[in-house]
Design an enzyme around this catalytic site. Structure first.
Site, PDB file in Angstrom:
ATOM      1  N   ASP A 475      44.693  44.024  40.695  1.00  0.00           N
ATOM      2  CA  ASP A 475      45.906  44.798  40.922  1.00  0.00           C
ATOM      3  C   ASP A 475      45.551  46.091  41.659  1.00  0.00           C
ATOM      4  O   ASP A 475      44.376  46.404  41.867  1.00  0.00           O
ATOM      5  CB  ASP A 475      46.541  45.100  39.554  1.00  0.00           C
ATOM      6  CG  ASP A 475      47.948  45.647  39.660  1.00  0.00           C
ATOM      7  OD1 ASP A 475      48.539  45.583  40.744  1.00  0.00           O
ATOM      8  OD2 ASP A 475      48.458  46.153  38.636  1.00  0.00           O
ATOM      9  N   GLU A 478      46.005  47.822  47.195  1.00  0.00           N
ATOM     10  CA  GLU A 478      46.491  48.066  48.558  1.00  0.00           C
ATOM     11  C   GLU A 478      45.515  48.907  49.413  1.00  0.00           C
ATOM     12  O   GLU A 478      45.563  48.730  50.645  1.00  0.00           O
ATOM     13  CB  GLU A 478      47.872  48.744  48.502  1.00  0.00           C
ATOM     14  CG  GLU A 478      48.984  47.836  48.015  1.00  0.00           C
ATOM     15  CD  GLU A 478      48.907  47.547  46.517  1.00  0.00           C
ATOM     16  OE1 GLU A 478      49.306  46.443  46.118  1.00  0.00           O
ATOM     17  OE2 GLU A 478      48.424  48.411  45.767  1.00  0.00           O
TER      18      GLU A 478
END
Length: 880
Positions: A475, A478
């Site tokens: 997770d 980005e």
């Protein structure tokens, strides 16, 4: 003076149309600020305007200083006011010269464009990758710029020129090119409509489209067909809950166009910098990138399925998931102890809900530091995982990339060891860049560095030796940070403040992430940001493969082309089939929603839809009301249980679809237009989807609905629930949809392999198979079954693959390849839809069968109590 002005005007028009005069005359024209009548060169329909001021807002005088047209409109949000004339000075292309893989040319411009750090000379390479794939690159021959190199998958052989599906045409001055479909002469890509711009931090190319039916350019909260009414999409990975007009977790610079006659083509720009794509109703689009090179692949199809296959030949075919990963997964941020987690898993099975995988969010970690577990709340985590394994279940936990940097030296080995091995991203001064995520101050691994990948593997190996997890959920990759750039800010530089910033959430490229000037092994983060999730997925997949020696399970939030080779992806609350088009078949949303409280009806309908997500997980946030299936009323529980059992019964079919995706680049979940490209109605359908070519799923998406207007493409479709036939000419039908029902239809001519469900796939894989056979009007059907041990790596070496066919009232199973995986398994029964009249008797391998029924109202034949070995040839025949 009148004569001189007249001469300037004449020369200006000649330049615009013929570009046959010297650069000094251009300077003269620009010095006059073009205060002359532009005439026909500016006369065009508003929808045909291409923006001359995408890089910044221009006044009329600034616009005309660029040699562009200025014509205000009442609609300030629509067509640009400042736009290029019909012909605009740009690059001039030299002669095409043969190269080992195609042909090449040099592009030069006589004078700079209006952009800073303009690049005056470019190298064009025209490469015939295959007969159906055209590859074109534009780059700076004098300076090395960052280029994306995806691992594997790119074909290297030159195409046979007699078999290519396309022709190319070049306009030398100003430069542009067209790609035509050879079969009908249709222009599918035309760049001569606006100038090519190529500066250090601004690359722009406009393209007209063959139709308005365009899909792709993910990841965004959009409909299946993109809105071409002066909209834009930004590709820049960002930690952002899905909503409209925002750049989200993944970037996929690929689109597919449905042409008017059922043909299709696709375009892929292999570029990892921040990209904005401007869509307009011409139809056309404009690519604007903040760096790198222009590296285009054009896929000729000719049908949509072929386009996706050609795309995947470039970015790589998706990995083959483990069988258990297709079962039901349950997670919540808020399972705060091992006892809480145990009770959740136990309650699921006590209430007879199938579930294969229990997850934990960051609750498990000691002070939210990855590669640790809390000694008090999760002190017996290793024992809990072993308990799950004994029950035939699997266990997955979250693993964020941010490594806590604030622990006392010697107290947190992942950081201490990473510091020694120099694995972390550096700031512009060469120091470790420190951001802030869940544990507080954090360093970020540089996964483009081979030493980092080895350190990552060592960290996973050490943790796995204590907690034998079955997969990892990566997770915040980005990468996300709670501060802008770093805790110390970012330097004032062109990387942090480029001349042009696409429309990104936060307004700056470093918003919610790292400094663009951060240094990685391969390049600056400015160039590599969109690749972070892909590189972490590759490192994690590789580590798990070496440690577990089984197919790795990795689930990533961030994505880029090629990630399907290493990972599945979840999309927050946002579900669509786009990621299947992008080569990521293992995909799904957070069922019942991660944010906010769900309702009973919403959760039921979402579980029904989620039963047909390729990846099925219910995930919830801390402050929300519970949404495990067992917390709802008995009617809702029954509906959810039914959906789960339906999914588990279909897992052999779903697993076979994944095999075809892995081996042949087929899609698992697909939009209707992929399967029915010649059906005009299927082009726009995005509230229904298919599993493979044979199952049509029509979920309820509106509150309070008890019936559903579902579109059935031209064919005979049978209800999977009861075999009722629908003879569709391509029409909408009003179907009953009570709370306990999701409408699923089987397409004529297909055989669906199924298996008696159980509470885990460990148990269900030992149960009898059964077949659902949907007869075509000609009385035939076909299908296949892929079967192996469900998790070994060398799939093709240890596989059983069985062909299923029906012809002349006889089902035949023909094992094509055997490895022993089917030896103890049997066919327990089958149901045949569309049998025209009651059979007199049934034969199984030549022997009469007593247990069968026939319903005259639905024309369904059901045969039960069979024990036919799946590893052998068998026949089931009915005599009318």
């Amino acid at each position: 003076m009148i004569k001189d002005n007249h001469l300037v005007s004449v020369f200006h028009l000649n330049y615009c149309y013929f570009d046959h005069f010297c650069p000094s005359m251009l300077a003269l024209v620009l010095s006059q600020k073009c205060n002359i009548s532009r005439g026909s060169e500016c006369a065009m329909a508003p929808e045909s305007r291409f923006d001359c001021g995408r890089d910044k807002l221009l006044s009329q005088s600034e616009c005309e200083d660029r040699g562009c047209c200025y014509a205000p409109l009442l609609d300030s949000a629509g067509p640009p006011w400042c736009f290029y004339p019909r012909v605009y000075p740009g690059y001039k292309m030299g002669p095409l010269i043969p190269t080992p893989r195609g042909q090449g040319a040099t592009l030069t411009r006589a004078s700079p464009s209006y952009l800073p750090k303009d690049i005056s000379t470019l190298r064009l390479d025209d490469i015939q990758e295959t007969a159906d794939c055209f590859h074109l690159t534009l780059k700076d021959p004098s300076s090395q710029r960052y280029e994306v190199h995806l691992p594997g998958g790119v074909p290297q052989s030159k195409a046979n020129t007699q078999s290519v599906l396309y022709t190319t045409e070049y306009q030398s001055d100003p430069f542009g090119f067209m790609v035509r479909r050879k079969s009908n002469g249709r222009v599918i890509m035309n760049t001569t409509v606006a100038p090519l711009l190529f500066a250090d931090q601004y690359l722009q190319l406009s393209i007209t489209l063959a139709s308005s039916f365009v899909s792709g350019l993910g990841e965004h909260y959009t409909s299946l067909l993109l809105d071409l009414n002066w909209t834009s999409l930004t590709l820049w990975n960002r930690d952002m809950a899905p909503h409209a007009d925002a750049n989200l977790y993944g970037s996929h610079p690929f689109y597919i166009v449905q042409e008017e006659d059922g043909l299709a083509h696709g375009v892929f720009l292999l570029n990892s910098n921040a990209i904005e794509v401007i869509l307009q109703p011409t139809p056309a689009l404009t690519w604007v990138s903040t760096g790198g090179i222009l590296d285009f692949y054009i896929f000729l199809g000719p049908d949509p399925q072929s386009v996706i296959r050609q795309y995947l030949q470039i970015i790589g075919y998706p990995m083959m998931p483990s069988y258990w990963s297709l079962g039901f997964h349950l997670c919540r941020w808020g399972y705060t102890t091992t006892n809480t987690t145990r009770k959740v898993a136990q309650s699921m099975h006590d209430e007879n809900f199938p579930m294969d995988v229990q997850w934990n969010d960051l609750d498990y970690a000691n002070k939210r530091r990855v590669f640790t577990f809390d000694p008090w709340r999760f002190g017996d985590l290793p024992e809990m995982v072993e308990e799950f394994h004994k029950r035939g279940m699997k266990y997955i936990l979250i693993l964020d990339p941010g490594i806590s940097s604030s622990s006392t030296p010697g107290m947190y080995p992942p950081f201490d060891d990473g510091l020694k091995r120099d694995v972390f991203i550096k700031n512009a001064t060469g120091q470790i860049l420190i951001g802030k995520v869940w544990p507080g101050p954090t360093a970020f691994p540089d996964f483009t560095n081979p030493d980092t990948r080895q350190w990552w593997e060592d960290c996973i190996r050490d943790f796995h030796s204590k907690v034998p997890v079955d997969g990892l959920w990566i997770d915040m990759n980005e990468p996300a940070s709670f501060v802008q750039g770093s805790v110390e800010g970012c330097p004032d530089s062109d990387l942090e403040n480029p001349p042009y910033t696409p429309s990104v959430v936060g307004g700056r490229l470093n918003s919610g992430t790292l400094c663009m000037s951060a240094r990685q092994k391969m390049s600056f983060h400015y160039n590599l940001h969109n690749l972070y999730g892909l590189t972490e997925a590759y490192a994690t997949h590789s580590a798990l493969l070496k440690i577990r020696r089984k197919r790795p399970f990795v689930l990533s939030r961030s994505s880029f082309p090629g990630i399907g080779r290493f990972s599945g992806v979840w999309t927050g609350d946002n579900w669509n089939v786009f990621l299947n088009l992008f080569g990521v078949p293992l995909v799904g949303a957070d069922i019942c929603g991660f944010g906010g409280n769900t309702t009973e009806e919403l959760c039921v309908r979402w579980m029904q839809l989620g039963a047909f997500y390729p990846f099925m997980r219910n995930h919830n946030d801390k402050p929300n009301a519970a949404q495990e299936p067992y917390v709802f009323g008995q009617r809702a529980q029954a509906a959810m249980r039914s959906a789960l059992y339906l999914r588990y019964s279909l897992l052999p079919f779903l697993y076979t679809l994944f095999h075809h995706a892995h081996a042949s680049a087929e899609t698992v979940a697909r939009p209707l237009f992929m399967e029915f490209p010649n059906d005009p109605n299927s082009r726009t359908i995005d509230k229904q989807f298919l599993w493979g070519s044979s199952l049509l799923i029509s979920p309820v998406l509106e509150q309070g609905a008890v019936e559903l207007a579902a579109y059935l493409p031209p064919a005979t479709w049978y209800s999977l629930h009861n075999g009722q036939p629908f003879y569709s000419k391509g029409q909408f039908l009003l179907l009953p949809a009570p709370l306990d029902t999701i409408n699923v239809h089987v397409r004529e001519g297909h055989i669906i392999p199924q298996q008696e469900p159980a509470l885990t796939t460990t148990a269900s894989r030992n149960n009898p198979f059964f077949l659902t056979v949907a007869l075509s009007a000609g009385g035939w059907a076909r299908g296949d079954l892929f079967w192996d041990d469900g998790e070994s790596v060398d799939t093709f070496e240890i596989v059983s693959h069985t062909s299923l066919a029906l012809l002349q009232s006889q089902v035949v199973s023909n094992p094509l390849k055997l490895n022993g995986a089917l030896d103890s398994l049997v066919l327990g029964g089958l149901q045949v839809f569309g049998v025209p009249s009651p059979p007199r008797y049934i034969l199984a391998n030549g022997e009469k069968v007593r247990d069968f029924t026939y319903r005259t109202d639905t024309k369904v034949l059901a045969v039960t109590s069979l024990t036919l070995p799946m590893s052998e040839v068998f026949t089931v025949q009915w005599v009318l």
